[in-house]
Design a protein around this motif. Structure first.
Motif, PDB file in Angstrom:
ATOM      1  N   ALA A   1      -2.836   5.517  -1.190  1.00 41.18           N
ATOM      2  CA  ALA A   1      -3.225   5.748  -2.611  1.00 41.18           C
ATOM      3  C   ALA A   1      -2.127   6.071  -3.387  1.00 41.18           C
ATOM      4  O   ALA A   1      -2.213   5.526  -4.608  1.00 41.18           O
ATOM      5  CB  ALA A   1      -4.099   7.139  -2.685  1.00 41.18           C
ATOM      6  N   THR A   2      -0.883   6.424  -2.723  1.00 42.44           N
ATOM      7  CA  THR A   2       0.324   6.786  -3.599  1.00 42.44           C
ATOM      8  C   THR A   2       1.454   5.655  -3.454  1.00 42.44           C
ATOM      9  O   THR A   2       2.595   5.638  -3.897  1.00 42.44           O
ATOM     10  CB  THR A   2       0.752   8.052  -3.654  1.00 42.44           C
ATOM     11  OG1 THR A   2       0.988   8.503  -2.447  1.00 42.44           O
ATOM     12  CG2 THR A   2       0.011   8.933  -4.238  1.00 42.44           C
ATOM     13  N   GLY A   3       0.896   4.716  -2.354  1.00 38.30           N
ATOM     14  CA  GLY A   3       2.034   3.752  -2.179  1.00 38.30           C
ATOM     15  C   GLY A   3       2.891   4.030  -0.736  1.00 38.30           C
ATOM     16  O   GLY A   3       3.733   2.974  -0.583  1.00 38.30           O
ATOM     17  N   GLU A   4       2.794   4.977  -0.123  1.00 36.53           N
ATOM     18  CA  GLU A   4       3.263   5.233   0.929  1.00 36.53           C
ATOM     19  C   GLU A   4       2.367   5.852   2.164  1.00 36.53           C
ATOM     20  O   GLU A   4       1.561   6.785   1.858  1.00 36.53           O
ATOM     21  CB  GLU A   4       4.566   6.189   0.811  1.00 36.53           C
ATOM     22  CG  GLU A   4       5.809   5.548  -0.066  1.00 36.53           C
ATOM     23  CD  GLU A   4       6.769   6.516  -0.155  1.00 36.53           C
ATOM     24  OE1 GLU A   4       6.940   7.631   0.529  1.00 36.53           O
ATOM     25  OE2 GLU A   4       7.945   6.158  -1.149  1.00 36.53           O
ATOM     26  N   TYR A   5       2.397   5.227   3.262  1.00 36.38           N
ATOM     27  CA  TYR A   5       1.798   6.001   4.283  1.00 36.38           C
ATOM     28  C   TYR A   5       2.571   7.015   4.875  1.00 36.38           C
ATOM     29  O   TYR A   5       3.675   7.119   4.835  1.00 36.38           O
ATOM     30  CB  TYR A   5       1.703   4.816   5.584  1.00 36.38           C
ATOM     31  CG  TYR A   5       0.871   3.544   5.322  1.00 36.38           C
ATOM     32  CD1 TYR A   5      -0.283   3.493   5.208  1.00 36.38           C
ATOM     33  CD2 TYR A   5       1.437   2.423   4.956  1.00 36.38           C
ATOM     34  CE1 TYR A   5      -1.277   2.575   5.045  1.00 36.38           C
ATOM     35  CE2 TYR A   5       0.835   1.066   4.763  1.00 36.38           C
ATOM     36  CZ  TYR A   5      -0.566   1.239   4.616  1.00 36.38           C
ATOM     37  OH  TYR A   5      -1.298   0.234   4.401  1.00 36.38           O
TER      38      TYR A   5
ATOM     39  N   VAL B   1     -10.567  11.320  -4.043  1.00 33.94           N
ATOM     40  CA  VAL B   1      -9.159  10.399  -3.673  1.00 33.94           C
ATOM     41  C   VAL B   1      -8.135  11.161  -4.115  1.00 33.94           C
ATOM     42  O   VAL B   1      -8.032  11.504  -5.001  1.00 33.94           O
ATOM     43  CB  VAL B   1      -9.070   8.815  -4.553  1.00 33.94           C
ATOM     44  CG1 VAL B   1      -7.834   8.346  -4.098  1.00 33.94           C
ATOM     45  CG2 VAL B   1     -10.336   8.160  -4.283  1.00 33.94           C
ATOM     46  N   ASN B   2      -7.355  11.764  -2.918  1.00 32.39           N
ATOM     47  CA  ASN B   2      -6.562  12.393  -2.974  1.00 32.39           C
ATOM     48  C   ASN B   2      -5.044  12.072  -2.669  1.00 32.39           C
ATOM     49  O   ASN B   2      -5.027  10.808  -1.970  1.00 32.39           O
ATOM     50  CB  ASN B   2      -6.416  13.702  -1.932  1.00 32.39           C
ATOM     51  CG  ASN B   2      -7.621  14.350  -2.284  1.00 32.39           C
ATOM     52  OD1 ASN B   2      -7.832  15.066  -3.433  1.00 32.39           O
ATOM     53  ND2 ASN B   2      -8.570  14.644  -1.350  1.00 32.39           N
ATOM     54  N   GLU B   3      -4.073  12.456  -3.040  1.00 32.99           N
ATOM     55  CA  GLU B   3      -2.362  11.895  -2.723  1.00 32.99           C
ATOM     56  C   GLU B   3      -2.541  12.055  -1.311  1.00 32.99           C
ATOM     57  O   GLU B   3      -2.805  13.069  -0.862  1.00 32.99           O
ATOM     58  CB  GLU B   3      -1.592  12.727  -3.474  1.00 32.99           C
ATOM     59  CG  GLU B   3      -1.386  12.343  -5.206  1.00 32.99           C
ATOM     60  CD  GLU B   3      -0.459  13.114  -5.817  1.00 32.99           C
ATOM     61  OE1 GLU B   3       0.407  13.869  -5.220  1.00 32.99           O
ATOM     62  OE2 GLU B   3      -0.342  12.984  -6.918  1.00 32.99           O
TER      63      GLU B   3
ATOM     64  N   LEU C   1      -5.831   3.509  -9.027  1.00 38.42           N
ATOM     65  CA  LEU C   1      -5.580   4.752  -8.073  1.00 38.42           C
ATOM     66  C   LEU C   1      -5.294   5.923  -8.813  1.00 38.42           C
ATOM     67  O   LEU C   1      -5.908   7.069  -8.377  1.00 38.42           O
ATOM     68  CB  LEU C   1      -4.734   4.109  -6.893  1.00 38.42           C
ATOM     69  CG  LEU C   1      -4.940   3.133  -5.811  1.00 38.42           C
ATOM     70  CD1 LEU C   1      -4.070   2.835  -5.151  1.00 38.42           C
ATOM     71  CD2 LEU C   1      -6.238   3.958  -4.890  1.00 38.42           C
ATOM     72  N   PRO C   2      -4.486   6.047  -9.692  1.00 39.16           N
ATOM     73  CA  PRO C   2      -4.223   7.200 -10.427  1.00 39.16           C
ATOM     74  C   PRO C   2      -5.354   7.674 -11.194  1.00 39.16           C
ATOM     75  O   PRO C   2      -5.606   8.944 -11.137  1.00 39.16           O
ATOM     76  CB  PRO C   2      -3.117   6.856 -11.285  1.00 39.16           C
ATOM     77  CG  PRO C   2      -2.132   5.401 -10.865  1.00 39.16           C
ATOM     78  CD  PRO C   2      -3.469   4.699 -10.409  1.00 39.16           C
TER      79      PRO C   2
END
Length: 475
Positions: free
Chosen positions: A307-311, A279-281, A228-229
């Motif tokens: 994508a960054t681990g938090e909804y 793909v964006n944060e 993802l990063p």
């Protein structure tokens, strides 16, 4: 004399016409390995499948081809993938092969024999010649591996000649067979239908193939989350698609269908297979993909993870409702239940949730009734299907054997409720626009329980946040 003049006078030598070349290339070739590697139990499973077919169609002559790779462009083809019914009956994945089952149930596989070094096809045929594509199994190799009689494809016309009893075939798969066999209009779909209905109930060997497909797919989902990063840095959806495909090609044969890698506003698009967006944060990634094993059985899995681990609060709100619908649907998958039951339960939960949010104002009975269905604006697709050799397996079955039928032990299903709020949908508040969430599990129905093959992938919001962060932390 100019250089152009000299070029025009150069002779056009063709190796195929040169005696020296022909004599040289036909000699001094050592042995090569032509054996066919097949997993344990494949030949036995295929033989049992043929017995089931002949029992369902007693006294019928049957012919079915593996098919041929379609042309991609000019002189390049797509990768060959054998017809699923053909594979179910034979375990063979040889292009252009044809299975013939006689009226008394004897089976013979007709294949193209490999051209030897003394034949022009060995070196001059760029599509099939071994000097171009590498060693190819011969008739004996296929026969030894699959425990079935194999004959040269040139003998096929003799094997299918005659009109009584008529041969049951599937047109449009193998051109050579189409030219030899004329299937009556009343029989045109009967073979596909019979095979589809037989394939609804998986045997133990098939279920093991599906377990392997799901296990490989779980690893591929982990691969994607770790990348993802890189996707956020600029690789986008294409990077994630390639990541999944790499695992599919190494752990199996390929992807089982065109992967859906939908980030952000693409997530509500049901069949987003372009996979060419960023793909964006802050995006969620709706990943719908499955690994196809080397025996061609495919998983069909979906998770929607941040994508960054938090909804965000809105993403979590939608995901929680879809999760609730998934649990209700899975509870309804049991032996003897109507096939439509899990679909109805998922829709009931989704309709109630949407009504509670104020997006729908009709009574629940109306929403779920034949003249209502307003909630389907946000989920126009179904909520499940059979899986197996095809991602949407057994599709040629009669309605009474599928959607209007009942659930039986041995069925393998994908269960996949979701909610899809398109970015330009003005019926929903701004914070929900562009949010698409789907959860898709692969399950096997047993007489006393439901086996969830995808249990190693979490389905709750908290679980998926933790899972995503754990994958990001393992890079």
């Amino acid at each position: 004399m100019t250089d152009d003049d000299r070029t025009e006078k150069l002779p056009a030598y063709r190796p195929i016409d040169a005696r020296g070349f022909r004599e040289s290339i036909s000699r001094n070739w050592g042995p090569v390995d032509r054996s066919v590697a097949v997993p344990k139990g494949l030949a036995e499973a295929a033989a049992d499948h043929r017995r089931k077919l002949t029992a369902a169609l007693p006294g019928r002559r049957i012919a079915l081809g593996a098919g041929r790779a379609p042309v991609r462009s000019n002189d390049t083809d797509y990768q060959f993938r054998a017809d699923s019914d053909f594979v179910w009956l034979t375990g063979c994945q040889a292009e252009g092969a044809v299975l013939v089952i006689s009226a008394d149930g004897d089976s013979t596989l007709y294949l193209r024999e490999t051209a030897g070094p003394d034949e022009a096809d060995f070196f001059a045929n760029a599509r099939d010649g071994e000097l171009w594509i590498g060693p190819v199994p011969g008739l004996k190799d296929w026969s030894d591996a699959l425990q079935i009689a194999c004959r040269p494809i040139e003998e096929l016309p003799l094997a299918v000649r005659g009109t009584i009893p008529f041969i049951l075939s599937v047109p449009g798969v193998e051109p050579m067979l189409d030219g030899l066999v004329k299937t009556s209009p009343t029989d045109r779909n009967s073979l596909r239908q019979t095979l589809a209905e037989l394939r609804r109930i998986k045997d133990d060997w098939e279920l093991d193939q599906l377990r392997d497909a799901v296990a490989a797919s779980v690893l591929a989902f982990q691969d994607v989350a770790r990348e993802l990063p890189e996707a956020i840095r600029g690789g986008g959806e294409r990077w994630l698609e390639g990541t999944f495909h790499r695992r599919a090609r190494t752990a199996g044969n390929d992807v089982g269908y065109a992967s859906i890698v939908a980030a952000g506003k693409h997530a509500p698009v049901l069949h987003w297979v372009r996979n060419d967006g960023p793909v964006n944060e802050g995006d969620v990634i709706l990943l719908d993909a499955g690994v196809e094993t080397r025996t061609l059985y495919t998983a069909d899995v979906t998770r929607t993870f941040p994508a960054t681990g938090e909804y965000t609060d809105a993403q979590r709100q939608v995901h929680d409702l879809v999760h609730k619908a998934q649990l209700a649907a899975l509870e309804a998958v049991k032996v003897g239940a109507p096939y439509r039951a899990f679909h109805y339960e998922a829709m009931r939960v989704l309709a109630e949730g949407l009504r509670d949010w104020g997006l729908l104002d009709a009574p629940i009975d109306e929403l779920l009734g034949p003249d209502g269905q307003q909630h389907r604006r946000y989920i126009v697709c179904g909520t499940g299907h059979h899986i197996g050799l095809d991602v949407h397996d057994c599709a040629a079955s009669r309605p009474e054997a599928y959607i209007d039928g009942t659930i039986e032990a041995g069925m393998a299903l994908a269960v996949e409720p979701g909610l899809y709020f398109h970015p330009n949908d003005e019926t929903v508040p701004p914070e929900l626009r562009g949010v698409g969430i789907r959860i898709e599990d692969n399950v096997v129905v047993h007489s006393d329980r439901l086996e969830i093959l995808t249990k190693d992938l979490p389905i709750t919001t908290d679980g998926l946040e933790q899972w995503t962060k754990s994958q990001l932390g393992s890079r």
